[in-house]
Design an enzyme around this catalytic site. Structure first.
Site, PDB file in Angstrom:
ATOM      1  CE  LYS A  81      -4.416   0.314   0.351  1.00 13.71           C
ATOM      2  NZ  LYS A  81      -5.464   0.095   0.009  1.00 13.71           N
ATOM      3  N   GLY A  87     -22.050   5.774   4.037  1.00 16.93           N
ATOM      4  CA  GLY A  87     -21.197   6.240   3.011  1.00 16.93           C
ATOM      5  C   GLY A  87     -22.096   5.456   1.656  1.00 16.93           C
ATOM      6  N   GLY A 119     -20.819   6.478  -0.987  1.00 17.09           N
ATOM      7  CA  GLY A 119     -19.818   7.419  -2.162  1.00 17.09           C
ATOM      8  C   GLY A 119     -19.400   6.215  -3.110  1.00 17.09           C
ATOM      9  CE  LYS A 120     -12.743   6.530  -5.760  1.00 18.44           C
ATOM     10  NZ  LYS A 120     -11.747   6.154  -5.699  1.00 18.44           N
ATOM     11  CB  VAL A 121     -18.147   0.661  -2.391  1.00 21.30           C
ATOM     12  CG1 VAL A 121     -18.277  -0.426  -1.724  1.00 21.30           C
ATOM     13  CG2 VAL A 121     -16.480   0.875  -2.500  1.00 21.30           C
ATOM     14  N   GLY A 122     -20.453   2.563  -1.737  1.00 26.41           N
ATOM     15  CA  GLY A 122     -21.821   2.592  -1.486  1.00 26.41           C
ATOM     16  C   GLY A 122     -23.196   3.084  -2.338  1.00 26.41           C
TER      17      GLY A 122
END
Length: 359
Positions: A82, A182, A184-187
């Site tokens: 990472k 959330g 966002g991108k995934v939610g």
């Protein structure tokens, strides 16, 4: 390698930790390589305004270790790594900074492949790729996989189905109420899968744009003011899909759900939280198992991206989660412990094959 001990952070388990700095562009980054036992380390780059270098280091060490276990359980021939860029992406991000970072990635000669994470996006990967070959999560026009959130959400949904089967006897969320923190991108993708499956979705987000998206795209989603209202609602499943640390002592004490299954990384504020969840009869499905769909998607890019092939692999998260939950019951341990054992077993058994000399 050097061993760091900063605010309790121990890097002794990591193969390599690289500090990167380019004064002219303002780049300050850390690349953590936890393990290359299964292959080159793969993990995203997080661009975030950390309070200090110590907190940035702590995050990259924790995240890179998690990626090693995630990639192992996803069946990938990839190790765990990472990177974090320390700064406010809204102010500090520039072409020069991203390309300087790409030079540092290239300097590792393939030991680390990067991809998107919090604060970095597909267009950023295209810029970084102008300086290094070791980038995944690129745009479709550059031969990449595009938005990895798509299969991240699909994998979370598959893991949630396995948790539902384990808890209620059927691999479906139909008739259940799922609370998403959330959108966002995934939610947002997860919400769509749940609605299609017949679930009732309750959600919250600190971003007004995300709430506006929900009102317009899925008006059946019931929006609540904040996470506290969400977790104290009558929900069957809690899906943390924002930043880590969503499950702490206070949260667990009031959580109404019987299952926790979400897309956020490092959901447990500290190791003792999982025991608290178990004591309250709440099933916690390890986040790094469920959210592996994204890394499966970007990993597929390395061999020439094929969406259907990657989706089939991400669908396998259902069977992986089911196996982990059964093993946890059989051995009388927490699901995260069972998951760790399976990941470590694979890293040891497959990783040792590298000791067999090939001429």
């Amino acid at each position: 390698m050097g061993v760091f001990d900063t605010d309790g952070t121990d890097a002794s388990g990591h193969e390599q930790v690289v500090f990167c700095q380019d004064r002219q562009t303002g780049l300050k980054a850390i690349i953590g390589i936890y393990s290359t036992a299964l292959g080159p380390a793969l993990g995203g780059t997080r661009f975030y305004p950390y309070e200090s270098e110590a907190s940035a280091l702590a995050d990259v060490l924790k995240l890179s270790r998690g990626m090693a276990y995630k990639n192992a359980l996803a069946g990938l021939d990839l190790g765990g790594g990472k990177a974090v860029i320390w700064g406010d992406p809204a102010r500090a991000k520039s072409e020069g900074l991203l390309r300087a970072y790409g030079r540092f990635v290239e300097s590792l000669a393939g030991r680390y492949y990067t991809a998107c994470d919090v604060g970095t996006y597909v267009p950023d990967m295209d810029v970084i790729a102008r300086e290094t070959r070791y980038v995944t999560g690129r745009s479709l026009e550059h031969g990449g996989a595009g938005d990895s959130s798509i299969l991240t959400a699909w994998g979370v949904f598959q893991g949630m189905r396995a948790a539902a089967e384990h808890t209620w006897g059927t691999p479906s969320l139909a008739g259940r109420t799922v609370g998403i923190a959330g959108l966002g991108k995934v939610g947002k993708y997860l919400a769509a899968h749940l609605i299609e499956d017949g679930a009732t979705v309750v959600a919250t987000d600190v971003n007004e744009a995300a709430l506006a998206w929900a009102r317009t795209t899925h008006p059946q989603i019931r929006l609540v003011a904040d996470t506290h209202e969400l977790i104290t609602s009558e929900i069957d499943v809690y899906a943390p899909c924002a930043l880590g640390g969503a499950l702490d002592d206070d949260t667990v004490g009031v959580l109404r759900a019987k299952v926790v299954a979400g897309g956020a990384n490092n959901q447990l504020a500290h190791p003792g939280v999982e025991k608290m969840l178990a004591e309250r009869g709440i099933l916690y499905t390890p986040d790094y198992v469920l959210n592996a769909g994204g890394v499966i998607q970007v990993a597929d890019e390395i061999e020439g991206f094929n969406f259907e092939r990657a989706k089939l692999r991400a669908t396998g998260i259902f069977e992986t989660t089911r196996r982990i939950l059964r093993l946890a019951d059989e051995e009388g341990v927490a699901p995260a412990v069972a998951a760790d054992r399976l990941a470590e077993q694979r890293m040891t058994e497959v990783g040792r094959l590298r000791a067999i000399y090939l001429r």
